[in-house]
Design an enzyme around this catalytic site. Structure first.
Site, PDB file in Angstrom:
ATOM      1  N   GLY A 157     -51.736  47.891  40.968  1.00 43.95           N
ATOM      2  CA  GLY A 157     -52.321  49.206  41.234  1.00 43.95           C
ATOM      3  C   GLY A 157     -51.268  50.225  41.587  1.00 43.95           C
ATOM      4  O   GLY A 157     -51.508  51.149  42.372  1.00 43.95           O
ATOM      5  N   ALA A 158     -50.067  50.065  40.998  1.00 37.10           N
ATOM      6  CA  ALA A 158     -48.964  51.020  41.158  1.00 37.10           C
ATOM      7  C   ALA A 158     -48.505  51.177  42.602  1.00 37.10           C
ATOM      8  O   ALA A 158     -47.922  52.200  42.957  1.00 37.10           O
ATOM      9  CB  ALA A 158     -49.353  52.392  40.574  1.00 37.10           C
ATOM     10  N   SER A 167     -48.815  43.808  36.996  1.00 33.29           N
ATOM     11  CA  SER A 167     -48.357  45.182  37.182  1.00 33.29           C
ATOM     12  C   SER A 167     -47.553  45.282  38.479  1.00 33.29           C
ATOM     13  O   SER A 167     -46.595  44.544  38.673  1.00 33.29           O
ATOM     14  CB  SER A 167     -49.547  46.141  37.146  1.00 33.29           C
ATOM     15  OG  SER A 167     -49.120  47.478  37.034  1.00 33.29           O
ATOM     16  N   ALA A 168     -47.968  46.146  39.426  1.00 33.92           N
ATOM     17  CA  ALA A 168     -47.255  46.191  40.702  1.00 33.92           C
ATOM     18  C   ALA A 168     -47.345  44.840  41.405  1.00 33.92           C
ATOM     19  O   ALA A 168     -46.444  44.461  42.163  1.00 33.92           O
ATOM     20  CB  ALA A 168     -47.841  47.284  41.599  1.00 33.92           C
ATOM     21  N   HIS A 186     -52.278  47.689  28.914  1.00 30.86           N
ATOM     22  CA  HIS A 186     -51.968  47.266  30.273  1.00 30.86           C
ATOM     23  C   HIS A 186     -53.242  46.782  30.962  1.00 30.86           C
ATOM     24  O   HIS A 186     -54.288  47.444  30.885  1.00 30.86           O
ATOM     25  CB  HIS A 186     -51.367  48.449  31.034  1.00 30.86           C
ATOM     26  CG  HIS A 186     -50.732  48.082  32.328  1.00 30.86           C
ATOM     27  ND1 HIS A 186     -49.694  47.188  32.435  1.00 30.86           N
ATOM     28  CD2 HIS A 186     -50.988  48.507  33.601  1.00 30.86           C
ATOM     29  CE1 HIS A 186     -49.330  47.068  33.694  1.00 30.86           C
ATOM     30  NE2 HIS A 186     -50.105  47.857  34.429  1.00 30.86           N
ATOM     31  N   ASP A 221     -48.459  47.388  26.385  1.00 35.60           N
ATOM     32  CA  ASP A 221     -48.572  47.668  27.818  1.00 35.60           C
ATOM     33  C   ASP A 221     -48.422  49.158  28.132  1.00 35.60           C
ATOM     34  O   ASP A 221     -49.066  49.683  29.040  1.00 35.60           O
ATOM     35  CB  ASP A 221     -47.477  46.902  28.571  1.00 35.60           C
ATOM     36  CG  ASP A 221     -48.031  45.814  29.472  1.00 35.60           C
ATOM     37  OD1 ASP A 221     -49.143  45.986  29.995  1.00 35.60           O
ATOM     38  OD2 ASP A 221     -47.358  44.790  29.657  1.00 35.60           O
TER      39      ASP A 221
END
Length: 553
Positions: free
Chosen positions: A126-127, A213-214, A453, A338
């Site tokens: 979630g960045a 991701s994160a 992504h 992605d």
């Protein structure tokens, strides 16, 4: 008929009561009870514990501390609130500061309690801005529900929460507010699992951390920090590693001063003290980021709330810390498109089938991503991504090139670089590389679209099995393959060996053969490939990296 009904009910009751169940479990903080229910498969059951605290409510800009414990039996039957964070539109907040909880899924048979099971700890993405341990929810169907992985792979699944946004990753760049609080939370959760999971039937010496991701970058950070020595046996990074351009903020002071200005704090030596006294919601709202991209200002360059090199959790550049993972088995990979999640916002025309994307947009985007090295770097990159076009490229050629540029720069090339680094320092550890290419199921996407992504998440968490009406048989194939590879790897360090059959033998990755497996519903002997986008890996990690950085006035 009435008697038959009574006999059937009695049989069901006897079957249920004979199911193995942990019941009440003693943890370091006290007793916890969850729930036990039948799942798919003959005599398969699941113990689930939701909302167990793994640390005390965190202090503002402080490392997490052990939970003081509780009296009586903690009923762990409901997910707790996510950590305080911005809503997706960044106009409001949700969640709470008291948020350091985890959830556990333990598969059980009919008679004997499970013991010594491999443990898989999930770190959400979630960045570093948003997210929760249970994930998005639709009609009580949570994205990060561990039931299918636990049941099909016979492993314990743990999902944990961590602070995000301003409260998790703001840093003044000095000892005032060093940062990395979200990473410390993850570490505290992993350490709690190591200390307590045996009571739930898990093997504390066989913990695999996995994330996307994160969360994938976080997995990589947890493997390379010296703080986790002896806690983690293996790791899986999906679409994110510590080398990604968005994974480390090397100038945190700049954004800290912007946040301070937004909340009315000074930007001098009193800044940290003022920020620590500021209301949590106010701080969170002040951490909003610019999410309107363009070819000249791509969104990826705005993700400045991220981990920092603090001299503590990360004592050096991530590339210099991989030796700490020399004995930790590692899988890392990316989705074949992605970068579409960003390019759809930076260059919206790529998703409009009747509208072409100007070549100038591609040139501008490349220029923005290479600006630190100047025009020569942009020219070389443009030539790399347009080779073979001829004099009249099609609309599709241009659109796919735009997506390829951001996919490579933001996700794929850093992931390959991390794999090469891990393999180069590995002693007893194995390294595995993959490319996920199951086409996106989003109906509005272009026909040429591959895997965007986060498209892999639904398959890893078994949604085609949990909600079968929403998927085709081919989607269940992909999900079965991924769960088998992931849980075999968690069990043995080899994705091919374990309790689950796999469609093709996945060879280990090394600097000589460069082999990887391509994951989709058509898996077979042609799925084993080598030298993933090596031309572009070479450009970004060798040619581009070695060009001199220019001074921008």
């Amino acid at each position: 008929m009435a008697m038959l009904g009574l006999l059937l009910a009695a049989a069901l009751c006897l079957g249920y009561t004979s199911a193995a169940s942990l019941g009440t479990v003693l943890t370091e903080g006290g007793m916890v009870s969850g729930e036990n229910y039948a799942v798919s498969g003959l005599f398969h059951y699941m113990d689930v514990f939701r909302g167990i605290p793994f640390a005390a409510p965190p202090g503002r800009f402080e490392k997490p501390q052990r939970h003081p414990g509780w009296d009586g039996v903690l009923k762990a039957k409901e997910f707790r609130k996510r950590c305080l964070q911005l809503t997706l539109l960044q106009t409001d907040t949700r969640g709470a500061e008291d948020c350091l909880y985890l959830n556990i899924w333990v598969p059980q048979g009919r008679k004997e309690i499970s013991t010594n099971l491999p443990v898989m700890v999930w770190i959400f993405g979630g960045a570093f801005l948003v997210g929760a341990s249970n994930g998005a929810n639709f009609l009580d169907n949570y994205l990060y529900d561990g039931e299918e992985i636990a049941n099909r792979g016979n492993v314990i699944v743990v999902t944990l929460s961590y602070r995000v946004g301003t409260l998790g990753f703001l840093s003044t760049g000095d000892e005032g507010i060093p940062g990395n609080y979200g990473l410390w939370d993850q570490h505290a959760g992993i350490a709690w699992v190591h200390r307590n999971i045996k009571a739930f039937g898990g093997d504390p010496n066989n913990i695999t951390v996995f994330g996307e991701s994160a969360g994938g970058a976080s997995v990589n950070f947890q493997l390379i920090t010296p703080k986790n020595k002896g806690l983690v046996r293996r790791g899986i990074s999906q679409s994110g590693v510590a080398l990604c351009p968005w994974a480390v903020n090397r100038n945190p002071r700049e954004f800290a001063e912007l946040v301070a200005t937004r909340v009315g704090c000074p930007t001098d030596d009193k800044m940290a003290a003022c920020l620590k006294m500021t209301d949590a919601v106010t701080l969170t709202l002040a951490g909003s980021l610019e999410m309107h991209g363009s070819p000249s200002a791509p969104i990826v360059q705005n993700l400045v709330l991220a981990p920092v090199i603090d001299g503590d959790f990360l004592p050096d550049e991530p590339a210099n810390l991989f030796h700490n993972a020399a004995e930790v088995d590692y899988i890392a990979g990316a989705n074949d498109m992605d970068g579409h999640i960003f390019t759809g916002l930076d260059v919206p025309s790529i998703n409009q089938p009747l509208q072409g994307t100007p070549i100038e947009d591609l040139k501008t985007l490349i220029g923005a991503l290479t600006k630190e090295k100047g025009q020569q770097a942009a020219d070389v990159a443009y030539n790399e991504y347009t080779t073979g076009w001829g004099s009249r490229p099609s609309k599709e050629d241009i659109k796919k090139a735009v997506v390829a540029v951001e996919t490579d720069y933001v996700f794929l090339v850093p992931t390959q670089a991390a794999l090469y680094l891990h393999n180069s320092v590995a002693t007893t550890a194995s390294t595995y590389s993959y490319l996920f290419s199951q086409p996106s199921r989003m109906p509005a996407y272009p026909s040429w679209m591959g895997a965007d992504h986060a498209d892999d998440l639904q398959y890893v968490f078994g949604k085609p099995f949990a909600t079968p009406l929403g998927y085709w048989p081919k989607h269940r194939d992909v999900s079965g393959y991924m769960i088998a590879y992931w849980t075999n790897f968690a069990r043995t360090g080899n994705p091919n060996k374990g309790e689950s059959g796999v469609p093709v033998t996945w060879p280990a990755f090394n600097n000589q053969t460069h082999q990887y497996v391509e994951i989709n519903h058509r898996m077979g002997r042609n799925s084993v490939k080598q030298k993933m986008r090596l031309r572009y890996v070479n450009y970004w990690t060798n040619i581009f990296a070695n060009m001199p950085t220019i001074t921008i006035e």
